[in-house]
Design a protein around this motif. Structure first.
Motif, short mmCIF file in Angstrom:
data_model
loop_
_atom_site.label_atom_id
_atom_site.label_comp_id
_atom_site.label_asym_id
_atom_site.label_seq_id
_atom_site.Cartn_x
_atom_site.Cartn_y
_atom_site.Cartn_z
N SER A 269 0.82 -1.22 0.00
CA SER A 269 0.00 0.00 0.00
C SER A 269 0.85 1.26 0.00
CB SER A 269 -0.93 0.00 1.22
OG SER A 269 -0.16 0.00 2.42
N ASP A 270 2.11 1.15 0.45
CA ASP A 270 2.99 2.32 0.46
C ASP A 270 3.82 2.43 -0.81
OD1 ASP A 270 4.72 0.21 0.79
OD2 ASP A 270 5.64 0.94 2.64
N GLY A 271 3.59 1.53 -1.79
CA GLY A 271 4.30 1.59 -3.06
C GLY A 271 5.56 0.77 -3.13
N VAL A 272 6.01 0.20 -2.01
CA VAL A 272 7.22 -0.63 -2.03
C VAL A 272 6.90 -1.98 -2.68
CG1 VAL A 272 8.90 -1.88 -0.61
CG2 VAL A 272 8.24 0.47 -0.02
N ARG A 273 7.77 -2.41 -3.59
CA ARG A 273 7.57 -3.70 -4.25
C ARG A 273 7.82 -4.82 -3.25
NH1 ARG A 273 10.37 -7.70 -7.02
NH2 ARG A 273 9.24 -8.56 -8.82
N GLN A 274 6.82 -5.72 -3.11
CA GLN A 274 6.95 -6.76 -2.09
C GLN A 274 7.08 -8.18 -2.66
OE1 GLN A 274 3.64 -7.18 0.60
NE2 GLN A 274 2.08 -6.89 -0.96
N TYR A 275 7.54 -8.26 -3.92
CA TYR A 275 7.80 -9.58 -4.48
C TYR A 275 9.27 -9.99 -4.40
CZ TYR A 275 3.13 -10.52 -6.43
OH TYR A 275 1.80 -10.81 -6.59
N PHE A 276 10.07 -9.28 -3.63
CA PHE A 276 11.45 -9.70 -3.41
C PHE A 276 11.44 -11.00 -2.58
CE2 PHE A 276 10.26 -6.96 0.14
CZ PHE A 276 10.70 -7.67 1.25
N GLY A 277 12.57 -11.69 -2.57
CA GLY A 277 12.65 -12.90 -1.75
C GLY A 277 11.91 -14.06 -2.38
N ILE A 278 10.94 -14.61 -1.67
CA ILE A 278 10.26 -15.84 -2.10
C ILE A 278 9.63 -15.73 -3.49
CG2 ILE A 278 8.33 -17.39 -1.57
CD1 ILE A 278 9.01 -16.98 1.41
N PRO A 279 8.77 -14.74 -3.77
CA PRO A 279 8.12 -14.74 -5.09
C PRO A 279 9.10 -14.67 -6.25
CG PRO A 279 6.99 -13.26 -3.58
CD PRO A 279 8.26 -13.66 -2.91
N ASP A 280 10.14 -13.84 -6.12
CA ASP A 280 11.10 -13.69 -7.22
C ASP A 280 12.00 -14.91 -7.37
OD1 ASP A 280 10.23 -11.23 -8.06
OD2 ASP A 280 11.76 -10.08 -6.99
N ALA A 281 12.12 -15.72 -6.32
CA ALA A 281 13.11 -16.80 -6.32
C ALA A 281 12.58 -18.16 -6.69
CB ALA A 281 13.79 -16.88 -4.95
N VAL A 282 11.31 -18.45 -6.37
CA VAL A 282 10.86 -19.84 -6.46
C VAL A 282 10.21 -20.22 -7.78
CG1 VAL A 282 10.58 -19.95 -3.96
CG2 VAL A 282 8.60 -19.38 -5.38
N GLY A 283 10.20 -19.32 -8.73
CA GLY A 283 9.68 -19.66 -10.04
C GLY A 283 8.20 -19.99 -10.04
N SER A 284 7.86 -21.15 -10.60
CA SER A 284 6.46 -21.54 -10.75
C SER A 284 5.87 -22.23 -9.53
CB SER A 284 6.31 -22.46 -11.97
OG SER A 284 7.06 -23.65 -11.77
N LEU A 285 6.66 -22.42 -8.49
CA LEU A 285 6.13 -23.05 -7.29
C LEU A 285 5.05 -22.18 -6.66
CD1 LEU A 285 9.27 -24.47 -5.44
CD2 LEU A 285 7.45 -25.76 -6.54
N PRO A 286 3.99 -22.77 -6.14
CA PRO A 286 2.99 -21.97 -5.43
C PRO A 286 3.56 -21.39 -4.15
CG PRO A 286 2.53 -24.32 -5.20
CD PRO A 286 3.63 -24.20 -6.21
N TRP A 287 3.12 -20.18 -3.81
CA TRP A 287 3.62 -19.55 -2.58
C TRP A 287 2.51 -18.75 -1.93
CZ3 TRP A 287 2.55 -14.53 -3.28
CH2 TRP A 287 2.69 -13.95 -4.54
N SER A 288 2.67 -18.54 -0.63
CA SER A 288 1.82 -17.62 0.15
C SER A 288 2.79 -16.87 1.04
CB SER A 288 0.81 -18.41 1.00
OG SER A 288 -0.02 -19.20 0.19
N ILE A 289 2.77 -15.52 0.97
CA ILE A 289 3.85 -14.75 1.62
C ILE A 289 3.33 -13.66 2.55
CG2 ILE A 289 5.56 -15.13 -0.20
CD1 ILE A 289 4.76 -12.20 -1.17
#
Length: 299
Positions: free
Chosen positions: A219-239
């Motif tokens: 909500s503050d504009g910071v990108r929050q896909y660093f770490g798990i989302p960017d790293a695990v490819g097509s694996l499902p995730w919940s962060i």
């Protein structure tokens, strides 16, 4: 006398011929018979061919030992965050054990990870699920602040730390600053384990739906896909991610469940130099998670 001698001679010749036929075997049929019998008498010896598979590469490869388990170099993880601190835990819910653990009890500022405890408290108090989901999926600070104040502030942390058994989790020194709650990687894993294995179906569904639907930007504009989302490819995730600045360091945390049926709980907490931007600090956290992929068998 002459006739008698002739008779005896004739009889002798006949007897000799008969004896010769009986006692002397034929010269050709014998060897031919032996030659024809040879295949049947030597056939068992030729069965070496069917026995070859016993020592052939195919059976031996099927009997080969399993490859050694993949491992993660803990020191290499630390080196990925130069000038800062990083703690890591990977917990396998199927094996029911940590497969990676690095400085799991080191204390960090929680930033938005404390919203997991606020969410549990809010749902228990009857807060609409949609409100809780928005607080988590876009990491909405305004909603978190309202719920923090309405539900007891630091008491939220104390109650849930006692309930779940969070040995390293402490309320913030300033009661109004929920993001200054102190946490450890080991405790964050315990929160996810409680959520997935012990919490009621309603809270679990609401929270996990929000975490799997996390937006790319907070909500503050910071990108929050660093770490798990960017790293695990097509694996499902919940962060649930966390970031904060600038009380002595830049905080970036990536936490959540990864893989089919939320098998792996992954927590990376980091404290990085103020000279590091959010973007570059986030890339470092992503590299740490990438280094953890050998410990995630779903890859």
């Amino acid at each position: 006398m002459g006739k008698v001698s002739g008779v005896f001679l004739l009889v002798g010749l006949c007897l000799g011929a008969i004896l010769a036929m009986v006692l002397i075997p034929p010269s050709r049929p014998g060897p031919v018979a032996v030659a024809e019998a040879a295949p049947s008498t030597t056939a068992p010896a030729v069965e070496a061919e069917p026995e070859d598979p016993v020592v052939s590469p195919t059976p031996s490869s099927s009997a080969a030992p399993d490859p050694p388990p993949k491992s993660v170099d803990s020191q290499a993880l630390a080196d990925l965050v130069p000038g800062g601190q990083v703690s890591v835990v990977v917990y396998d819910r199927t094996a029911k054990k940590n497969t990676v653990s690095l400085k799991a009890d080191r204390s960090y500022t929680s930033a938005s990870l404390v919203k997991l405890l606020i969410a549990l408290e809010a749902l228990q108090a009857g807060t609409p699920p949609s409100t809780v989901q928005r607080m988590l999926s876009v990491s909405d600070d305004d909603i978190a602040s309202r719920l923090w104040t309405a539900l007891g502030g630091p008491l939220i942390v104390t109650r849930w730390a006692n309930k779940i058994g969070l040995a390293g989790t402490r309320p913030p020194e300033d009661p109004g600053r929920w993001g200054d709650t102190r946490i450890t990687a080991a405790d964050v894993v315990k929160i996810y384990r409680y959520l997935l294995d012990q919490a009621g179906t309603g809270p679990r569904t609401t929270i996990m739906r929000a975490l799997s639907g996390a937006t790319e930007s907070g909500s503050d504009g910071v990108r929050q896909y660093f770490g798990i989302p960017d790293a695990v490819g097509s694996l499902p995730w919940s962060i649930k991610q966390g970031w904060a600045c600038c009380r002595g360091s830049r905080i970036l945390h990536s936490s959540g469940a990864v893989g089919k049926d939320d098998r792996y709980l992954v927590v990376v907490l980091s404290s990085q130099p103020l000279s590091t931007t959010y973007a570059s600090a986030g890339r470092r956290v992503t590299e740490v998670v990438k280094a953890l992929l050998p410990a995630i068998d779903d890859m």
